[in-house]
Write a protein that holds these residues in place. Structure first.
Motif, short mmCIF file in Angstrom:
data_model
loop_
_atom_site.label_atom_id
_atom_site.label_comp_id
_atom_site.label_asym_id
_atom_site.label_seq_id
_atom_site.Cartn_x
_atom_site.Cartn_y
_atom_site.Cartn_z
N ALA A 1 0.91 -1.13 -0.06
CA ALA A 1 -0.14 0.01 0.10
C ALA A 1 0.77 1.17 0.05
O ALA A 1 0.42 2.39 -0.47
CB ALA A 1 -0.91 -0.04 1.30
N PHE A 2 1.98 1.27 0.62
CA PHE A 2 2.94 2.41 0.83
C PHE A 2 3.54 2.42 -0.63
O PHE A 2 3.55 3.77 -0.91
CB PHE A 2 3.95 2.20 1.81
CG PHE A 2 4.94 3.37 1.70
CD1 PHE A 2 4.94 4.60 2.08
CD2 PHE A 2 6.08 2.97 1.28
CE1 PHE A 2 5.57 5.54 1.77
CE2 PHE A 2 7.15 4.13 0.93
CZ PHE A 2 6.91 5.28 1.19
N GLY A 3 4.01 1.65 -1.12
CA GLY A 3 4.41 1.77 -2.60
C GLY A 3 3.54 2.46 -3.62
O GLY A 3 3.95 3.15 -4.44
N VAL A 4 2.33 1.94 -3.49
CA VAL A 4 1.09 2.30 -4.53
C VAL A 4 0.92 3.94 -4.12
O VAL A 4 0.86 4.60 -5.06
CB VAL A 4 0.12 1.55 -4.29
CG1 VAL A 4 -1.20 2.36 -5.19
CG2 VAL A 4 0.11 0.03 -4.91
N THR A 5 0.85 4.14 -2.71
CA THR A 5 0.48 5.57 -2.37
C THR A 5 1.53 6.52 -2.79
O THR A 5 1.48 7.44 -3.19
CB THR A 5 0.39 5.27 -0.96
OG1 THR A 5 -0.73 4.71 -0.53
CG2 THR A 5 -0.11 6.90 -0.35
N ALA A 6 2.90 6.09 -2.55
CA ALA A 6 4.11 6.96 -2.61
C ALA A 6 4.09 7.27 -4.24
O ALA A 6 4.33 8.57 -4.65
CB ALA A 6 5.21 6.21 -2.36
N VAL B 1 4.63 11.21 2.33
CA VAL B 1 4.04 11.00 1.22
C VAL B 1 2.77 11.71 1.12
O VAL B 1 2.24 12.49 -0.06
CB VAL B 1 3.93 9.60 0.38
CG1 VAL B 1 5.32 8.90 0.43
CG2 VAL B 1 2.95 8.65 1.57
N GLY B 2 1.79 11.54 2.15
CA GLY B 2 0.56 12.12 2.32
C GLY B 2 0.63 13.76 2.26
O GLY B 2 -0.10 14.25 1.75
N ALA B 3 1.84 14.02 2.84
CA ALA B 3 2.04 15.61 3.03
C ALA B 3 2.16 16.23 1.60
O ALA B 3 1.77 17.22 1.23
CB ALA B 3 2.87 15.87 3.91
N LEU B 4 3.16 15.32 1.03
CA LEU B 4 3.61 15.67 -0.19
C LEU B 4 2.52 15.81 -1.29
O LEU B 4 2.28 16.74 -2.23
CB LEU B 4 4.71 14.87 -0.74
CG LEU B 4 6.14 15.02 0.06
CD1 LEU B 4 7.14 13.97 -0.54
CD2 LEU B 4 6.78 16.41 0.03
N ALA B 5 1.71 14.76 -1.27
CA ALA B 5 0.58 14.59 -2.27
C ALA B 5 -0.46 15.72 -2.09
O ALA B 5 -1.15 16.29 -2.88
CB ALA B 5 -0.06 13.26 -2.04
N ALA B 6 -0.48 16.46 -0.73
CA ALA B 6 -1.40 17.35 -0.51
C ALA B 6 -0.94 18.91 -1.00
O ALA B 6 -1.51 19.97 -0.72
CB ALA B 6 -1.83 17.41 1.01
N PRO C 1 8.64 20.92 5.32
CA PRO C 1 7.57 20.76 6.16
C PRO C 1 7.28 19.25 6.26
O PRO C 1 6.99 18.84 7.39
CB PRO C 1 6.36 21.78 5.55
CG PRO C 1 7.11 22.83 4.82
CD PRO C 1 8.20 22.03 4.32
N ALA C 2 6.91 18.64 5.14
CA ALA C 2 6.70 17.11 5.10
C ALA C 2 7.63 16.48 5.72
O ALA C 2 7.12 15.50 6.53
CB ALA C 2 6.54 16.83 3.71
N SER C 3 8.87 16.61 5.44
CA SER C 3 9.91 15.96 6.23
C SER C 3 9.87 16.16 7.82
O SER C 3 10.24 15.21 8.58
CB SER C 3 11.39 16.34 5.63
OG SER C 3 11.42 15.94 4.32
N ALA C 4 9.80 17.52 8.07
CA ALA C 4 9.47 17.67 9.62
C ALA C 4 8.41 16.98 10.42
O ALA C 4 8.63 16.33 11.34
CB ALA C 4 9.50 19.49 9.68
#
Length: 217
Positions: free
Chosen positions: A17-22, A49-54, A60-63
């Motif tokens: 699921a992570f691979g697909v989501t990423a 990956v959720g923050a980057l997709a948003a 900020p996403a890494s933090a």
């Protein structure tokens, strides 16, 4: 061995699921695989990956992902005394200090079994998670939404099954109930991942309440 392998394989399948989501969120196959190899903590990876997709920026996403992953430091403090590993292997073992390995190790009755549970869970989960991340990233275009397949629920379901037998006393049950209440209350107010960290405040709250009650008695 059976329990550790069961956890490692079952939760490792969530890497699909992570691979697909990423990849669906804009990462390349190489980036998705690098995250699983180097970060290896599912909640932080999904948060990133959720923050980057948003639309969030990389910093900020890494933090946010780093903040969520700080809980593993507390696991490490607890496991350091329990496992008492030689210094030469501690840096490598630290990479496997996550929810599932900690839960399996802490559930064991002695140090030998705790070490075995930690090692088997860590190895099986690391191999399965990275393999299924690669498969999910490659097949992202054909899968679509991973939530529709229920793959996102595998990890939490296994972790809840591990926690349930540990809720033996009133203090443990009170802590779990308060943690759920705090997480649900914070869910609509705080960014993804932060409600889980806020729920950790339930442990010291129950501890302080217990001490106050004993002092009053």
């Amino acid at each position: 061995m059976r329990n550790a392998l069961g956890v490692g394989v079952a939760v490792g399948l969530s890497g699909f699921a992570f691979g697909v989501t990423a990849v669906s969120g804009g990462l390349s196959i190489l980036q998705a695989c690098a995250l699983s190899l180097l970060v290896f903590t599912g909640a932080s990876q999904f948060a990133l990956v959720g923050a980057l997709a948003a639309g969030s920026g990389p910093l900020p996403a890494s933090a946010g992902a780093l903040f969520l992953g700080l809980r593993n430091c507390f696991y490490g403090l607890r496991l350091s005394g329990l496992l008492a590993l030689p210094r030469r292997v501690r840096p490598a073992a630290a990479h496997w200090v996550i929810d599932e390995t900690s839960a399996v190790a802490l559930a064991q009755p002695d140090r030998r079994r705790a070490r075995l549970g930690f090692a088997v869970t860590g190895l099986s989960l690391y191999v399965c998670w990275n393999l299924t991340t690669l498969l999910g990233a490659i097949g992202a275009g054909a899968i679509g939404d991973p939530d529709a397949w229920g793959l996102d629920a595998a990890g939490p379901a296994v972790f809840l099954a591990l926690l349930a037998p540990m809720l033996r006393g009133a203090a443990e049950r009170a802590t779990a109930a308060l943690a759920v209440a705090v997480a649900l209350a914070c869910l609509p107010l705080l960014p993804a991942g932060v409600p889980v960290l806020a729920a950790a405040l339930a442990a010291p709250a129950v501890l302080l309440a217990g001490r106050a009650r004993r002092a009053a008695a």
